[in-house]
Design an enzyme around this catalytic site. Structure first.
Site, mmCIF file in Angstrom:
data_model
loop_
_atom_site.group_PDB
_atom_site.id
_atom_site.type_symbol
_atom_site.label_atom_id
_atom_site.label_comp_id
_atom_site.label_asym_id
_atom_site.label_seq_id
_atom_site.Cartn_x
_atom_site.Cartn_y
_atom_site.Cartn_z
ATOM 1 N N HIS A 30 0.832 -1.209 0.000
ATOM 2 C CA HIS A 30 0.000 0.000 0.000
ATOM 3 C C HIS A 30 0.862 1.253 0.000
ATOM 4 O O HIS A 30 2.055 1.211 0.296
ATOM 5 C CB HIS A 30 -0.922 0.028 1.232
ATOM 6 N N ARG A 85 5.216 5.971 14.379
ATOM 7 C CA ARG A 85 5.147 6.568 13.034
ATOM 8 C C ARG A 85 4.495 7.943 13.081
ATOM 9 O O ARG A 85 3.463 8.115 13.736
ATOM 10 C CB ARG A 85 4.338 5.669 12.095
#
Ligand code: SIN
Length: 286
Positions: free
Chosen positions: A109, A277
């Site tokens: 992705h 992240r």
């Protein structure tokens, strides 16, 4: 200062050597880092970054405005308490409470490609790494486009594809997060060109991915399925990918406009993985 840089693979990706993000970083040096990232086709590695969440956030903000927690509570719970800019990716649980999203991104992705303006970049910081496994694989979507034949490039030019969260709910670990909530996932979709132009480099990149891209607009389903399947397979040929073996305190910055990635969930029998992240907002693809 001129950055010391070395490639991490013959195809793409680079490592910056000798930089410590816990120390102040001037604008000129940041400019060099950003250019190195663009020149490396959007994958830049900085090893040995023993930085705090605040330092991770501050460095990420140099790239642009950050995405913060919100929306679906099933996903918001994975953000770091007190730091809504940091999304936690982990298999760890404390007293049964997940310390991050398990199996995030365990399929090809480009982050959030189902959004009308998908994220530009993501910065993943490794805090705990299993002794073996848990790699992340990146695919160079410039090279994926450049290695198509001219007739295939011409055919793709101008075509649009639908990217949707519902597609990921049906095929990926998103199924767990949106269980009983398919309607909400179905509303999260966007249409993007199959070939996008990178707004900074001006180069063309393939912009479809197996996780979120459901179909090509205007084509019969079996035509769309066949072409997408070919493109997914082509983009992830061994020549187009770099497999990152994490070390503790690695920081990897990827450019979602010209790279896609896959987190390999093969490590759980060997140890834990805990990552932070940050996600930088992006523009509408063209
Ligand atoms: C992600 O898709 O952001 C997760 C990547 C990883 O955990 O390696």
């Amino acid at each position: 200062m001129t950055l010391a840089i070395r490639p991490v693979s013959p195809g793409f990706g680079a490592e910056v050597l000798g930089l410590d993000l816990s120390r102040p970083l001037g604008d000129n040096l940041f400019g060099e880092i950003r250019q190195a990232w663009l020149d490396a086709n959007g994958i830049l590695l900085l090893r040995g970054q023993d930085i705090t969440p605040e330092q991770h956030i501050a460095f990420s903000r140099r790239f642009g405005e950050l995405h913060i927690a919100g929306g679906n509570p099933a996903l918001s719970r994975y953000y770091l308490p007190g730091h809504p800019e940091i999304y936690r990716v982990s298999n760890k649980k404390t007293d049964g409470v997940p310390q991050g999203r398990e199996d995030a991104g365990t399929y090809w992705h480009s982050d959030g490609s189902w959004q009308p303006s998908p994220p530009m970049a993501s910065l993943l910081h490794a805090l705990e790494i299993p002794p073996i496994g848990g790699d992340t694989i990146f695919a160079d979507m410039y090279q994926a486009h450049e290695t198509l034949s001219a007739p295939m490039q011409r055919m793709l030019e101008g075509l649009q594809a639908v990217h949707s969260l519902a597609a990921a709910v049906l095929k990926t670990s998103y199924g767990k997060e949106y269980e009983g909530n398919f309607e909400e996932a179905a509303a999260k979709r966007a249409t993007h060109p199959i070939v996008r132009t990178h707004p900074e480099s001006g180069r063309k990149a393939l912009f479809v991915n197996r996780g979120f891209t459901s179909h090509i607009l205007g084509m019969a389903p079996r035509e769309s399925d066949a072409i997408l399947e070919f493109l997914f397979e082509h983009a992830t040929l061994p020549e187009n990918v770099y497999r990152h073996r994490w070390q503790r305190h690695d920081l990897v910055i990827w450019d979602n406009r010209c790279a896609m990635h896959y987190a390999v969930a093969d490590y759980k029998a060997h140890g834990d993985r805990y990552m932070h992240r940050t996600t930088v907002k992006g523009d509408t693809p063209f």
